[in-house]
Motif scaffolding. Structure first.
Motif, PDB file in Angstrom:
ATOM      1  N   CYS A   1      47.795  84.363  21.157  1.00 21.58           N
ATOM      2  CA  CYS A   1      47.441  82.932  21.122  1.00 21.58           C
ATOM      3  C   CYS A   1      47.942  82.228  22.379  1.00 21.58           C
ATOM      4  O   CYS A   1      47.207  81.450  22.993  1.00 21.58           O
ATOM      5  CB  CYS A   1      48.038  82.254  19.892  1.00 21.58           C
TER       6      CYS A   1
ATOM      7  N   LEU B   1      45.743  80.419  25.255  1.00 27.61           N
ATOM      8  CA  LEU B   1      45.989  79.024  25.632  1.00 27.61           C
ATOM      9  C   LEU B   1      46.330  78.902  27.114  1.00 27.61           C
ATOM     10  O   LEU B   1      45.879  77.961  27.781  1.00 27.61           O
ATOM     11  CB  LEU B   1      47.100  78.421  24.774  1.00 27.61           C
TER      12      LEU B   1
ATOM     13  N   ILE C   1      48.862  78.425  15.706  1.00 26.28           N
ATOM     14  CA  ILE C   1      50.261  78.441  16.142  1.00 26.28           C
ATOM     15  C   ILE C   1      51.239  78.286  14.973  1.00 26.28           C
ATOM     16  O   ILE C   1      52.152  79.099  14.823  1.00 26.28           O
ATOM     17  CB  ILE C   1      50.535  77.373  17.223  1.00 26.28           C
TER      18      ILE C   1
ATOM     19  N   ILE D   1      44.763  75.380  17.873  1.00 26.12           N
ATOM     20  CA  ILE D   1      46.219  75.235  17.875  1.00 26.12           C
ATOM     21  C   ILE D   1      46.719  74.980  16.458  1.00 26.12           C
ATOM     22  O   ILE D   1      47.673  75.616  15.997  1.00 26.12           O
ATOM     23  CB  ILE D   1      46.643  74.102  18.832  1.00 26.12           C
TER      24      ILE D   1
ATOM     25  N   LEU E   1      49.284  70.467  21.041  1.00 24.39           N
ATOM     26  CA  LEU E   1      50.209  71.564  21.350  1.00 24.39           C
ATOM     27  C   LEU E   1      51.639  71.111  21.595  1.00 24.39           C
ATOM     28  O   LEU E   1      52.581  71.858  21.321  1.00 24.39           O
ATOM     29  CB  LEU E   1      49.702  72.358  22.561  1.00 24.39           C
TER      30      LEU E   1
END
Length: 150
Positions: A95, A99, A70, A66, A121
């Motif tokens: 991504c 996830l 991200i 992450i 996240l």
């Protein structure tokens, strides 16, 4: 942040960026490292990280994923044009797909309770609208499990 304080430069001379936690006069840098430090220093039950070594490593892997994916891809999506913007859009979409597969049918990434992966996240949840606007997709339609998780 171009106007960095002397304290920041002294406490984080390598990256010269926030966040920095200063505890007992010593700096701890980088978000997830700070979280892990807090979890270890001010021990409480339950811990944010699983006690099982495999699950502990698994949580750290996903938090690292992450952290490394991200933000940089989202920033490229926001700050670029043309091919880079299009490839960032596709990369970020992938991504989120990965996830969402990892989340599966669980309530939280850490199974039954909010944990380390969730903590990694959750700050990005506030960017979901921005990502869907820039990416021209619907988070609810494409990633309903992630939206429900958030």
């Amino acid at each position: 942040m171009s106007n960095k304080s002397s304290t920041l430069l002294k406490m984080n001379p390598v990256h010269q960026q926030i966040p920095v936690l200063i505890h007992n006069g010593r700096p701890i840098c980088e978000s997830m490292i700070i979280v892990q430090y807090i979890d270890e220093v001010w021990s409480h039950k339950p811990s944010l990280l699983p006690s099982d070594p495999y699950r502990h490593a698994h949580a750290r892997f996903w938090a690292d994923y992450i952290d490394k994916k991200i933000y940089p891809i989202g920033r490229n999506l926001w700050a670029s044009k043309g091919e880079l913007k299009e490839s960032s859009k596709e990369d970020l979409f992938q991504c989120f797909k990965i996830l969402e597969e990892e989340l599966g049918d669980k309530l939280y990434f850490g199974d039954e309770s909010f944990g380390y992966i969730d903590l990694a996240l959750i700050p990005f949840y506030s960017f979901f609208y921005t990502f869907e606007t820039l990416g021209n997709w619907s988070m609810v339609a494409e990633f309903s499990k992630l939206v429900e998780w958030g």
